[in-house]
Write a protein that holds these residues in place. Sequence first.
Motif, PDB file in Angstrom:
ATOM      1  N   PRO A 335       0.825  -1.212   0.000  1.00 46.01           N
ATOM      2  CA  PRO A 335       0.000   0.000   0.000  1.00 46.01           C
ATOM      3  C   PRO A 335       0.864   1.271   0.000  1.00 46.01           C
ATOM      4  N   VAL A 336       0.374   2.293  -0.680  1.00 46.32           N
ATOM      5  CA  VAL A 336       1.096   3.576  -0.776  1.00 46.32           C
ATOM      6  C   VAL A 336       0.174   4.714  -0.352  1.00 46.32           C
ATOM      7  N   LYS A 337       0.791   5.897  -0.100  1.00 42.60           N
ATOM      8  CA  LYS A 337       0.067   7.113   0.278  1.00 42.60           C
ATOM      9  C   LYS A 337      -0.880   6.874   1.456  1.00 42.60           C
ATOM     10  N   LEU A 338      -0.294   6.306   2.527  1.00 45.28           N
ATOM     11  CA  LEU A 338      -1.084   5.983   3.715  1.00 45.28           C
ATOM     12  C   LEU A 338      -1.367   7.236   4.550  1.00 45.28           C
ATOM     13  N   THR A 339      -2.515   7.228   5.237  1.00 44.68           N
ATOM     14  CA  THR A 339      -2.839   8.295   6.181  1.00 44.68           C
ATOM     15  C   THR A 339      -2.110   8.024   7.490  1.00 44.68           C
ATOM     16  N   ASP A 340      -2.088   9.016   8.369  1.00 44.70           N
ATOM     17  CA  ASP A 340      -1.422   8.828   9.665  1.00 44.70           C
ATOM     18  C   ASP A 340      -2.051   7.684  10.447  1.00 44.70           C
ATOM     19  N   LEU A 346      -0.554   0.065  11.064  1.00 39.64           N
ATOM     20  CA  LEU A 346       0.470  -0.850  10.566  1.00 39.64           C
ATOM     21  C   LEU A 346       1.608  -1.024  11.577  1.00 39.64           C
ATOM     22  N   ARG A 347       1.973   0.074  12.272  1.00 37.90           N
ATOM     23  CA  ARG A 347       3.031  -0.041  13.289  1.00 37.90           C
ATOM     24  C   ARG A 347       2.576  -0.954  14.413  1.00 37.90           C
ATOM     25  N   GLU A 348       1.310  -0.785  14.817  1.00 42.16           N
ATOM     26  CA  GLU A 348       0.772  -1.648  15.862  1.00 42.16           C
ATOM     27  C   GLU A 348       0.737  -3.100  15.400  1.00 42.16           C
ATOM     28  N   PHE A 349       0.364  -3.290  14.125  1.00 36.06           N
ATOM     29  CA  PHE A 349       0.338  -4.647  13.570  1.00 36.06           C
ATOM     30  C   PHE A 349       1.753  -5.234  13.541  1.00 36.06           C
ATOM     31  N   GLU A 350       2.732  -4.419  13.157  1.00 35.83           N
ATOM     32  CA  GLU A 350       4.117  -4.871  13.110  1.00 35.83           C
ATOM     33  C   GLU A 350       4.597  -5.311  14.484  1.00 35.83           C
TER      34      GLU A 350
END
Length: 376
Positions: A335-340, A346-350
């Motif tokens: 995915p590209v051009k993600l919102t904050d 995604l960080r939480e998922f990581e």
Amino acid sequence: MAKRDFYEILGVAKNSSDDEIKKAYRKLAMKYHPDRNPDNKEAEEKFKEVKEAYEMLTNPEKREAYDRYGHAGVDPNMGGGGGGAGFGGFGDAFGDIFGDIFGGGGRGGRSSGPQVYRGADLRYNLEITLEQAAHGFDTTIRVPSWDKCDTCHGSGAKPGTSPVTCNTCGGHGQVRMQQGFFSIQQTCPKCHGTGKIIPEPCPSCSGAGRIKRNKTLEVKIPVGIDSGMRIRSTGNGEPGTNGGPPGDLYVEIHIKPHSVFQREGDDLHCEMPISFAKAALGGEIEVPTLDGKVSFTIPEGTQSGKTFRLKGKGIKGVRSGYPGDLFCHVAVETPVKLTDKQKELLREFERSTTEGGSKHSPQTKSFMDKVKDFFE
């Protein structure tokens, strides 16, 4: 020593026909030819004598001169137009035999008329789509063609005039050159093998007897045809020479590049991008085919580059009894051009997958183990 009478040499009467002379020559040439009598000087001399007699008596002008003046009428040393008495290979002696069989002048033999040649084949490049190749279709093409001239009706001569016999080759279309023992036959340089000269060419076709035009042909493209294959259209090539048969037209197929599929034989390949979530969770996806969309389910944890085979969704080739397959190559799209907010998710998922250990990323662990083993 006086030369023997040509009719006596061949054993024929003075009023014999050309066919009778030819028949007598074949019999004697077969008997005395040097290839059948190696190292026999007597047979060699008789063969040369027979060949000279045959060449003189089958040439209308030379035969007439010989009948009126004897050897003096054809002896080059006495102002005549003598012919050589050399010999070539075994096939040269029997050129007329081959000519009777194949309708031409034979290999080195004397032709009874202008040489007949088949017309050249032509090629037409036809570009079609992958869909057209897969399903087949009928189409029309326009190709250059030669038609009989309407003004001279194919004679090449100006209306009111006619072609005349070429005086260089006597209408044979071939001339014979003597080089010692060897006799070489080649196309007449004056009439170019037609045996005719056109004193007053037709103004419409410049003496060619034909005019170039375009013609429309119907072509049936079979189901499953592939690039490089050719379709033959019999008799639609260039016209023959001196009444020879026309050549053929070959329609060569070239398939345009497709925006979705790549073809390999009867199989098709396509790249199918899917989302990161779809790859991780699995689910149903739609895949395009040449006959419409189909759906299939991918398992959870599908990795980028995974190939799925859809049997029978390829192309049924020209010589195949059943269609090929469609190979769908999965490409997981980052995915590209993600919102904050999306980035934070995604960080939480990581963090959650990292805390879960290597069970969530088996390929990463395997790779790192290999790297560790390499440096150690």
